[in-house]
Scaffold this active site. Sequence first.
Site, short mmCIF file in Angstrom:
data_model
loop_
_atom_site.label_atom_id
_atom_site.label_comp_id
_atom_site.label_asym_id
_atom_site.label_seq_id
_atom_site.Cartn_x
_atom_site.Cartn_y
_atom_site.Cartn_z
N GLU A 263 -5.88 37.18 -28.89
CA GLU A 263 -6.02 36.37 -30.10
C GLU A 263 -5.60 34.91 -29.95
O GLU A 263 -6.13 34.05 -30.65
CB GLU A 263 -5.19 37.01 -31.23
N SER B 70 2.21 89.23 -68.68
CA SER B 70 3.33 90.15 -68.44
C SER B 70 4.33 89.65 -67.41
O SER B 70 5.39 90.26 -67.25
CB SER B 70 2.78 91.51 -67.99
#
Length: 617
Positions: free
Chosen positions: A107, A381
Site C-alpha cells: 500500500e 399438563s
Amino acid sequence: MSTKAKQKKRSSPLKRKSRNPYTHSHICLFLLTIGGIVSLLVGGGLAWFMLLDIPAIHSVDDYRPQVATIVLDRTGKPVDAIYKQYRVITPLNKMPALLPKAFVAAEDSRFWEHPGLDLWSILRAGINNLRSGRRSQGGSTITQQVTRSLMLTREKSYLRKITESILAYRLTQRLTKEEILYIYLNEIYLGEGAYGVEAAAERYFGKKTSQLSLAEIALLAGLPQAPSRYSPHKKPKAAKARQRYVLNRMAEEGHITAAAARKAYQQKLHYTAPHKNKLIAGYFTAHIRKLLAKQYGQKALYQEGLVVTTTLDSQLQAHAVRAVKKGISQVGNRQNTKNLPQGALVAMDPRTGRVRALVGGANYQQSQYNRAVEANRQPGSSFKPFIYAAAFEKGRQPGDLINDAPFSIRNRDGSVWQPKNYNNRYQGSTSLADGLIHSNNIVSIKLLRQTGLKPVIRLAQQAGISADLQRDLTLALGSSPVSLLEMTAGYAAFANQGLAIRPVFITSVRDHTGKRRPWPQPRPNKILSPQTAQQIKRLLRLAVQRGTGRQAAAVKNGAGKTGTSDNNTDAWFIGFSDRLLAGVWIGYDRSQSLGKKETGGRAAAPVWKTFMQQSQQ
C-alpha cells in the site's frame, strides 16, 4: 500674421486644470474591499477547516474506534460477536512481524520516509488519471487512508483530497509512524464486515493474526484497495492474483526471499464459511445482546470491545439445533404438510442455572423471533408438577386417593364448567402418584381445589415463573401462557433437592484491557423441602417409564412431564437426567393445531430424547 506665428500659437494652447480620478475616499474604499475579500477567504478557510470532522487525536490513546463485543462459549471459544463494525483491537507486538511489512509493501512502500504525503505517488497517480480521463488512482499513503477512515466521508473530490492531505500531515506531526500503522491495521476495512486485520483473520481463516501463515498474510494485505473486488469468497482468482502482487512486492522490498514468495503462492488456502456460528448460536447470542445492553448500555456494547464468557456449550448447542429441526420435520411428515411448525429448546444445569443450549426457532436467519424466551404459550399438563409439589408441602402424600370421576362447577356468571380427562377415560379412586404419572386432569383439578390457588401460584413464582397466572381452577390444565425458558428453569427445584435457581447466561465480562466488569450471579433459593423434591422427581421418572412420557424412556435416568394445550396447539416436554435439565416446545407462531394426535408425548418428547441421548454420549 506670419505662418510661424500661427504655428506657435497653435502649439501653445491654454493649460487645462489637472483632475485626479481616484480621490482619497476611493483609495480607502478599495483597500477596505481588498481587506474584506482576504478576510472572507481566510476566515472561510479557517471556518471550513474547523468544521471538518476531526477527532481529537493528539496521541494514540485518543484512538477509540468501535470495537466488537466478543461472545465466548464456556470453554473460551469465540462463538459470535456483537457489533456495528466488526473490529478486534490488536497491538503491533501481537501481530506476526511480516504482517505490517506486507501491508506497507503493498500500500505505501515509502511509508517510513515520507511526512504523511508521498508527492511522487501523487504525481504518478495524477499522470495516470490524465491518461485514463478519470480518477482511477488516488496515490493515497497509509496515513491518508487513516485520516480518510477516521475523519472524512467517502466522497471522491479534489477538495476532499486536499483536506485529506492537510490532515495526514497534521497526524504525522502528532503520532509516530508505529502508532499510525497500529491505527491503520486496526481500522482498515477488509471485506466481509471485518474492520482491521484481527477481525479479517477470524472472518477469512478462523484464526488469530498470530497464527497466520505468509500466504494468508499476503492475501489479507491485498484486500484494502478493493475488498469486494478481491474477495476470496466471491472472486478467488482475483484474490489469488492480488496475493501474488503482494508477495512480489514483499520480495522486492527484501522482506522475504523469492523462494519464500513462490512457496507461499503455491500454498492452498482454506477459508472459513462467513457467519457460520450465527447459524448455530444466533438465538443465544441475541438474548446475550439484550442482557448486556440492559446492564451496560448500547455504547459499551458496540464500542468498548467487551469480552463476554457465556455458559453456552457449543457441542450441546449443535445437538439442540439438529434435534429441533428433526422434530419439526417429523411432525410435518406425519401430517403431510409443507407448512412446518416452529420449535424451541432450552437446556441448563439445574444446580447452577447455567444455560448450556438455547434454540428459539427452526432457522435464525429466516426468523429472529426467539420463541424460547419471548413467546408465552399455554404449557398444558407440564404445569401440573407445581400443583403436586405444593400439595406435598402441605402434607399430602403420593399414595393419597382422589376420586377420578366427572364433575361440574357452576361459575359466577351461571355457566357450567365440566372438565374432562384426555380420551374421556376415568379410573375411579386414584392415587395422587398415578394422577401425575398419567397426567389425569380430574385428579389435578380436584387436588388444586383442595390445596388452594395461592400456594400453587406462590410456588410457581418462587420457581421463577413471572407470567400472570390464572387465578381459577383452569390453572391445573396449564391455561396460563408462560415462556419455555421460565418453565424449564422452574423444574430445577425438582432436580436439585428443592433449590430453585434463575437462568444464567453470562459468567464473566471483561473490557478490552482485561479488566473484569461486574455481572450479577443469582444464588440458589430453597423453595421446597428435599423430601418433596425427591417425591416429584420419582414420579416424573415413573411418568417417563410408564406414563405419558414413554417416548423419552430411552434416556438414562430420565424424568419429565408432557404438556399439551387445547386442540393440540402446543406440545411440551420438560425433564432432566442426572446433570442436565431441558425443555422443548413445538407449535405454530399463529395458534393452530399441530394435527391429530400431535401431543406433547408424540411431538415434543422425541425431540427431548434425541437431544438428551446425544448429551449423554
